[in-house]
Design a protein around this motif. Structure first.
Motif, PDB file in Angstrom:
ATOM      1  N   VAL A 338      38.106  63.823  36.704  1.00 52.74           N
ATOM      2  CA  VAL A 338      36.669  64.277  36.612  1.00 52.74           C
ATOM      3  C   VAL A 338      36.050  63.704  35.355  1.00 52.74           C
ATOM      4  CG1 VAL A 338      35.307  66.143  35.981  1.00 52.74           C
ATOM      5  CG2 VAL A 338      37.248  66.334  37.977  1.00 52.74           C
ATOM      6  N   ARG A 339      34.760  63.389  35.353  1.00 52.68           N
ATOM      7  CA  ARG A 339      34.095  62.698  34.384  1.00 52.68           C
ATOM      8  C   ARG A 339      33.534  63.779  33.815  1.00 52.68           C
ATOM      9  NH1 ARG A 339      32.189  58.393  38.823  1.00 52.68           N
ATOM     10  NH2 ARG A 339      33.830  56.932  38.656  1.00 52.68           N
ATOM     11  N   ASP A 340      32.900  63.361  32.566  1.00 49.68           N
ATOM     12  CA  ASP A 340      32.257  64.286  31.543  1.00 49.68           C
ATOM     13  C   ASP A 340      30.884  64.192  31.386  1.00 49.68           C
ATOM     14  OD1 ASP A 340      31.182  65.748  29.346  1.00 49.68           O
ATOM     15  OD2 ASP A 340      32.962  65.055  28.125  1.00 49.68           O
ATOM     16  N   ALA A 341      29.940  65.084  32.357  1.00 48.68           N
ATOM     17  CA  ALA A 341      28.568  65.044  32.406  1.00 48.68           C
ATOM     18  C   ALA A 341      27.797  65.031  30.926  1.00 48.68           C
ATOM     19  CB  ALA A 341      28.214  66.280  33.275  1.00 48.68           C
ATOM     20  N   LEU A 342      28.375  65.984  30.200  1.00 46.64           N
ATOM     21  CA  LEU A 342      27.850  66.219  28.756  1.00 46.64           C
ATOM     22  C   LEU A 342      28.097  64.836  27.946  1.00 46.64           C
ATOM     23  CD1 LEU A 342      26.413  68.078  26.835  1.00 46.64           C
ATOM     24  CD2 LEU A 342      28.602  68.823  25.902  1.00 46.64           C
ATOM     25  N   GLU A 343      29.051  64.277  27.965  1.00 44.82           N
ATOM     26  CA  GLU A 343      29.269  62.913  27.338  1.00 44.82           C
ATOM     27  C   GLU A 343      28.248  62.021  27.767  1.00 44.82           C
ATOM     28  OE1 GLU A 343      30.545  60.026  24.475  1.00 44.82           O
ATOM     29  OE2 GLU A 343      30.368  62.264  24.377  1.00 44.82           O
ATOM     30  N   TRP A 344      28.149  62.097  29.129  1.00 45.69           N
ATOM     31  CA  TRP A 344      27.474  60.864  29.789  1.00 45.69           C
ATOM     32  C   TRP A 344      26.008  61.002  29.266  1.00 45.69           C
ATOM     33  CZ3 TRP A 344      28.864  59.649  35.445  1.00 45.69           C
ATOM     34  CH2 TRP A 344      28.094  58.445  36.040  1.00 45.69           C
ATOM     35  N   SER A 345      25.581  62.194  29.054  1.00 48.97           N
ATOM     36  CA  SER A 345      24.218  62.839  28.960  1.00 48.97           C
ATOM     37  C   SER A 345      23.829  62.088  27.357  1.00 48.97           C
ATOM     38  CB  SER A 345      23.848  64.079  29.062  1.00 48.97           C
ATOM     39  OG  SER A 345      22.664  64.541  28.246  1.00 48.97           O
ATOM     40  N   LYS A 346      24.915  62.623  26.462  1.00 53.60           N
ATOM     41  CA  LYS A 346      24.783  62.063  25.163  1.00 53.60           C
ATOM     42  C   LYS A 346      24.735  60.492  24.912  1.00 53.60           C
ATOM     43  CE  LYS A 346      27.061  66.236  23.267  1.00 53.60           C
ATOM     44  NZ  LYS A 346      25.928  66.671  22.332  1.00 53.60           N
ATOM     45  N   GLN A 347      25.555  59.768  25.496  1.00 53.06           N
ATOM     46  CA  GLN A 347      25.458  58.603  25.535  1.00 53.06           C
ATOM     47  C   GLN A 347      24.111  57.767  25.857  1.00 53.06           C
ATOM     48  OE1 GLN A 347      27.247  56.696  23.861  1.00 53.06           O
ATOM     49  NE2 GLN A 347      29.475  57.481  23.849  1.00 53.06           N
ATOM     50  N   ILE A 348      23.548  58.209  27.032  1.00 54.35           N
ATOM     51  CA  ILE A 348      22.026  57.989  27.362  1.00 54.35           C
ATOM     52  C   ILE A 348      21.179  58.244  26.174  1.00 54.35           C
ATOM     53  CG2 ILE A 348      20.416  58.517  28.975  1.00 54.35           C
ATOM     54  CD1 ILE A 348      22.378  58.908  31.256  1.00 54.35           C
ATOM     55  N   ASN A 349      21.434  59.384  25.687  1.00 52.45           N
ATOM     56  CA  ASN A 349      20.437  59.842  24.693  1.00 52.45           C
ATOM     57  C   ASN A 349      20.463  59.030  23.480  1.00 52.45           C
ATOM     58  OD1 ASN A 349      18.535  61.716  23.887  1.00 52.45           O
ATOM     59  ND2 ASN A 349      20.094  63.113  22.899  1.00 52.45           N
ATOM     60  N   VAL A 350      21.791  58.318  23.244  1.00 52.58           N
ATOM     61  CA  VAL A 350      22.101  57.522  22.062  1.00 52.58           C
ATOM     62  C   VAL A 350      21.157  56.103  22.345  1.00 52.58           C
ATOM     63  CG1 VAL A 350      23.722  55.888  20.875  1.00 52.58           C
ATOM     64  CG2 VAL A 350      24.378  58.156  21.174  1.00 52.58           C
ATOM     65  N   ALA A 351      21.646  55.732  23.760  1.00 49.82           N
ATOM     66  CA  ALA A 351      20.647  54.395  24.254  1.00 49.82           C
ATOM     67  C   ALA A 351      19.348  54.708  24.083  1.00 49.82           C
ATOM     68  CB  ALA A 351      21.091  54.220  25.433  1.00 49.82           C
ATOM     69  N   LEU A 352      18.725  56.062  24.320  1.00 49.33           N
ATOM     70  CA  LEU A 352      17.274  56.112  24.350  1.00 49.33           C
ATOM     71  C   LEU A 352      16.695  56.141  23.060  1.00 49.33           C
ATOM     72  CD1 LEU A 352      14.560  57.357  25.738  1.00 49.33           C
ATOM     73  CD2 LEU A 352      15.551  59.536  25.088  1.00 49.33           C
ATOM     74  N   TYR A 353      17.460  56.360  21.911  1.00 50.74           N
ATOM     75  CA  TYR A 353      16.964  56.311  20.711  1.00 50.74           C
ATOM     76  C   TYR A 353      17.125  55.408  19.899  1.00 50.74           C
ATOM     77  CZ  TYR A 353      14.805  60.780  21.368  1.00 50.74           C
ATOM     78  OH  TYR A 353      13.674  61.755  21.654  1.00 50.74           O
ATOM     79  N   MET A 380      15.149  57.157  31.678  1.00 46.86           N
ATOM     80  CA  MET A 380      16.238  57.319  30.529  1.00 46.86           C
ATOM     81  C   MET A 380      16.399  58.874  30.531  1.00 46.86           C
ATOM     82  SD  MET A 380      16.115  54.310  28.031  1.00 46.86           S
ATOM     83  CE  MET A 380      17.903  54.553  27.352  1.00 46.86           C
ATOM     84  N   ARG A 381      15.032  59.513  30.183  1.00 52.45           N
ATOM     85  CA  ARG A 381      15.081  60.907  30.043  1.00 52.45           C
ATOM     86  C   ARG A 381      15.608  61.864  31.231  1.00 52.45           C
ATOM     87  NH1 ARG A 381      11.174  59.597  26.170  1.00 52.45           N
ATOM     88  NH2 ARG A 381      11.760  60.659  24.096  1.00 52.45           N
ATOM     89  N   ALA A 382      15.030  61.416  32.410  1.00 50.82           N
ATOM     90  CA  ALA A 382      15.460  62.216  33.555  1.00 50.82           C
ATOM     91  C   ALA A 382      16.775  62.122  33.888  1.00 50.82           C
ATOM     92  CB  ALA A 382      14.670  61.371  34.627  1.00 50.82           C
ATOM     93  N   GLN A 383      17.541  60.868  33.402  1.00 46.65           N
ATOM     94  CA  GLN A 383      19.032  60.770  34.031  1.00 46.65           C
ATOM     95  C   GLN A 383      19.694  61.422  32.891  1.00 46.65           C
ATOM     96  OE1 GLN A 383      20.773  57.622  35.762  1.00 46.65           O
ATOM     97  NE2 GLN A 383      19.156  57.540  37.263  1.00 46.65           N
ATOM     98  N   ARG A 384      19.257  61.228  31.585  1.00 46.42           N
ATOM     99  CA  ARG A 384      19.862  62.229  30.360  1.00 46.42           C
ATOM    100  C   ARG A 384      19.702  63.708  30.706  1.00 46.42           C
ATOM    101  NH1 ARG A 384      16.375  62.942  25.186  1.00 46.42           N
ATOM    102  NH2 ARG A 384      15.372  64.243  26.823  1.00 46.42           N
ATOM    103  N   ASP A 385      18.666  64.100  31.054  1.00 41.77           N
ATOM    104  CA  ASP A 385      18.314  65.736  31.415  1.00 41.77           C
ATOM    105  C   ASP A 385      19.164  66.253  32.490  1.00 41.77           C
ATOM    106  OD1 ASP A 385      17.029  65.396  29.021  1.00 41.77           O
ATOM    107  OD2 ASP A 385      15.107  65.487  30.224  1.00 41.77           O
ATOM    108  N   THR A 386      19.331  65.404  33.760  1.00 44.49           N
ATOM    109  CA  THR A 386      19.996  65.713  34.885  1.00 44.49           C
ATOM    110  C   THR A 386      21.426  66.044  34.643  1.00 44.49           C
ATOM    111  OG1 THR A 386      18.223  64.512  36.180  1.00 44.49           O
ATOM    112  CG2 THR A 386      20.571  65.209  37.297  1.00 44.49           C
TER     113      THR A 386
END
Length: 680
Positions: A338-353, A380-386
């Motif tokens: 099982v993958r980590d949805a929270l970490e995935w979101s955080k890494q997109i957030n890093v890329a966003l900023y 990027m925000r839509a996928q981060r937030d999802t």
């Protein structure tokens, strides 16, 4: 090997079972049918309930947002005259034309969720596309993934060379024909799934990598994860791919329509050339053939080894498979950690900023690019937030008592995200991803003691059938529920009947009818395929045909000796090994590896770097020679006769071990009564 380490048949079976490598989706032989009618004589048309559901979705979803279609076609340069690419073995490796029926303008299929039909049409992009003039190009529609070409001073830098040698070679040939021939000076593997590295031998020569002439760049841990992710349960995963990826479903409005991140996976030669440059920090700056790049490591996202790339001089962001035209799998139905949805979101957030504030274009290994900074940040925000919402809201509900057996009926995406196409779960689904998040944190148990150690379905089902008054009453009620459109209610009782009476074909046919309607209604192709493939097996039994292949010489060479020994432990028949105990020193001198292998208490274990003073048996063989045996090129007896293997101690030990190993096959049922009688 008769009486020594491992014979050719055993190794061939091991590899067939253990190298079904992680790919974002599966593929096999091309099966087509007339799209104007059902391919199955028992198949049913969509019910009125299904038609009503599809019509409701056509009215409620944001189909007026056409930006994805504009972006998917932007930069088109040319398409080849051919639709098929042949494999070296003589089979069709790729057939984009098998989906041409999707391009009938204005036609809506009531057998396909409207959102999925939209995605399936978007994934019909085929040919050469310009991302940034005279700098970045993509060939799309040649495989499950895109192959991207960055123009350097002297040649091409290739990002993610597809699954198969044949499709990657065809893509390189096509871009060179269109834009002028240039050598490939570097290859970047964005991550450790086979549709992103398997075609590498179609674009470069390994000798050039070993000499340093060509760079192959990959994230830290790439080689381990590229080979290891699916080894331990590889046989079961490959069998389950028949469902998730619908690998033997015909390409039809009634069958396979799309794979969410592409059409399908090429059925050609999969290879692997080890990287000679590893990205081992969070951010690494590098200039290759005059092109400046910054690699962002994103472990624990879509793959355990993955990285994004920023091109500062072009203001272009490569999102690998972390941001594509779909919300991905947190749990992939073929089976995987099982993958980590929270970490995935955080890494997109890093890329966003880090990059998203100034990027002018974002492109990826699947789907289509996005242009303009506002559009890029929106996606990027839509996928981060999802991913963040999925993680947080599942835990919000779990902390109020919602269990793993309820969460998929409770979790809902907020309407603000439903209105954004990039937040739709095509590759994943909200239902199975929400269960995955809860499983990651709390496990499979719902805390009800009745479900902690349940009876097996085949043991509990007869009790249910008896208490419900027998098969006739269940069939009558099942038909009534089917006719009322209460499909999941019908499953609840019909599944019990099928497990209790595996030869009751009317029950299996009715359950198949129920599964089929659910499949028609599902947005996620993974879920759709699972229901439709299960319907086929209930009606006709397990199909035969070409199943996905991800093994080959390169995969074998990439498998560590320790992983290979671990898998021998999985294959051990504990009844045959009961009461036996021995210690083996296993040595591969050419790579300096030494292992202590021990059988005790019907468990086969190994430890690297340790040797026993008083081993029952010592086996010495160069790893290069062991590779030959593992690939089936030579038997172990051949190696002994050639003086390539040294045996010291009791040779009966290895005979006992070999006789205790099980040969895995995919001839097992996922649903009762679906194997031919001769195979049971």
């Amino acid at each position: 090997m008769k009486g020594t380490v491992i014979n050719t048949a055993v190794i061939s079976t091991l590899l067939a079972a253990s190298t079904s490598l992680a790919i974002a989706a599966g593929g096999a032989g091309v099966v087509t049918s007339d799209p104007s009618k059902h391919f199955d004589s028992k198949g049913k048309a969509p019910s009125q309930f299904t038609i009503d559901s599809q019509n409701s979705l056509r009215q409620s979803l944001p189909f007026d947002d056409k930006r994805d279609f504009e972006e998917a076609q932007r930069g088109f340069i040319a398409a080849p005259e051919y639709k098929q690419i042949m494999a070296e073995a003589g089979n069709v490796a790729w057939d984009m034309g098998s989906y041409d029926w999707l391009l009938n303008e204005g036609e809506s299929f009531d057998t396909i969720h409207p959102s999925l039909q939209r995605q399936a049409v978007l994934n019909m992009a085929y040919g050469l596309y310009e991302v940034i003039p005279d700098k970045i190009y993509q060939v799309r529609g040649y495989d499950l993934a895109n192959i991207s070409f960055i123009k350097g001073k002297t040649g091409w830098i290739v990002f993610d060379p597809l699954t198969a040698k044949e499709t990657a070679a065809a893509a390189l040939k096509f871009i060179n024909e269109q834009l002028g021939e240039r050598p490939v000076v570097a290859v970047v593997y964005s991550h450790s799934h086979a549709d992103h590295f398997g075609g590498v031998r179609g674009v470069i020569d390994e000798a050039d990598v070993k000499s340093g002439k060509v760079k192959v760049i990959a994230p830290e841990g790439f080689m381990h994860h590229a080979v290891a992710e699916n080894v331990m349960a590889g046989n079961a995963m490959t069998r389950r791919m028949f469902f998730q990826y619908g690998v033997l479903l015909p390409r039809s409005p009634y069958g396979h329509v799309d794979q969410s991140i592409g059409k399908n996976t090429a059925a050609g030669n999969l290879g692997l050339i080890a990287p000679n440059v590893t990205i081992d920090k969070d951010f690494v700056d590098m200039t290759v053939d005059g092109v400046k790049m910054v690699f962002q490591s994103t472990p624990g996202t879509e793959a355990p080894a993955e990285m994004n790339t920023w091109f500062p001089d072009m203001k272009a962001f490569w999102a690998a498979e972390n941001i594509t035209g779909t919300i991905h799998n947190i749990y992939t139905l073929r089976g995987a950690l099982v993958r980590d949805a929270l970490e995935w979101s955080k890494q997109i957030n890093v890329a966003l900023y880090e990059y998203g504030q100034e990027a002018d274009v974002m492109f990826a290994s699947h789907s289509w690019p996005r242009w303009g900074n506002d559009r890029i940040q929106e996606v990027m925000r839509a996928q981060r937030d999802t991913y963040a919402h999925l993680n947080n809201q599942v835990l919000h509900l779990a902390n109020q008592g919602v269990t793993i057996n309820q969460i998929h009926n409770e979790y809902k995406l907020p309407e603000s995200l439903v209105r954004q196409w990039s937040a739709h779960s095509y590759h994943g689904s909200e239902e199975h991803n929400s269960r995955a998040v809860l499983n990651r944190y709390l496990g499979y148990w719902d805390a009800n003691p009745a479900t902690l150690m349940p009876l097996s379905p085949e043991d509990s089902a007869p009790l249910y059938v008896e208490m419900m008054g027998g098969s006739d009453k269940i069939l009558k009620k099942g038909k009534a529920l089917f006719e009322e459109g209460k499909y999941f209610h019908a499953i609840e009782i019909l599944n019990k009947l099928v497990f209790a009476e595996s030869k009751n074909q009317p029950a299996k046919d009715l359950l198949a009818d129920v599964y089929e309607q659910i499949g028609y209604q599902k947005e996620s192709p993974s879920v759709r395929n699972s229901f439709l493939a299960a319907a086929y097996e209930l009606r006709h039994g397990m199909p035969t045909g070409a199943s996905p292949k991800a093994s080959g010489p390169d995969m074998i060479k990439g498998m560590s000796t320790g992983l290979w020994l671990d898998f021998l432990g999985v294959r051990l028949d504990t009844e045959k090994s009961a009461g036996k105990q021995y210690i083996i020193n296993f040595i591969t001198p050419d790579n300096g590896e030494k292992y202590l292998v021990e059988l005790s208490n019907s468990a086969l274990t190994n430890i690297e770097g340790v040797q026993a003073d008083k081993a029952d048996l010592t086996i010495t063989i160069d790893r290069s020679e062991l590779n030959d045996v593992m690939m089936g090129a030579h038997s172990f007896d051949d190696k002994i006769k050639a003086g390539k293997v040294k045996i010291e101690g009791d040779s009966q030990v290895i005979k006992d071990l070999m006789s205790s190993l099980v040969t895995f096959t995919m001839a097992f049922e996922l649903l009762p009564g679906t194997l031919p009688d001769t195979d049971k």
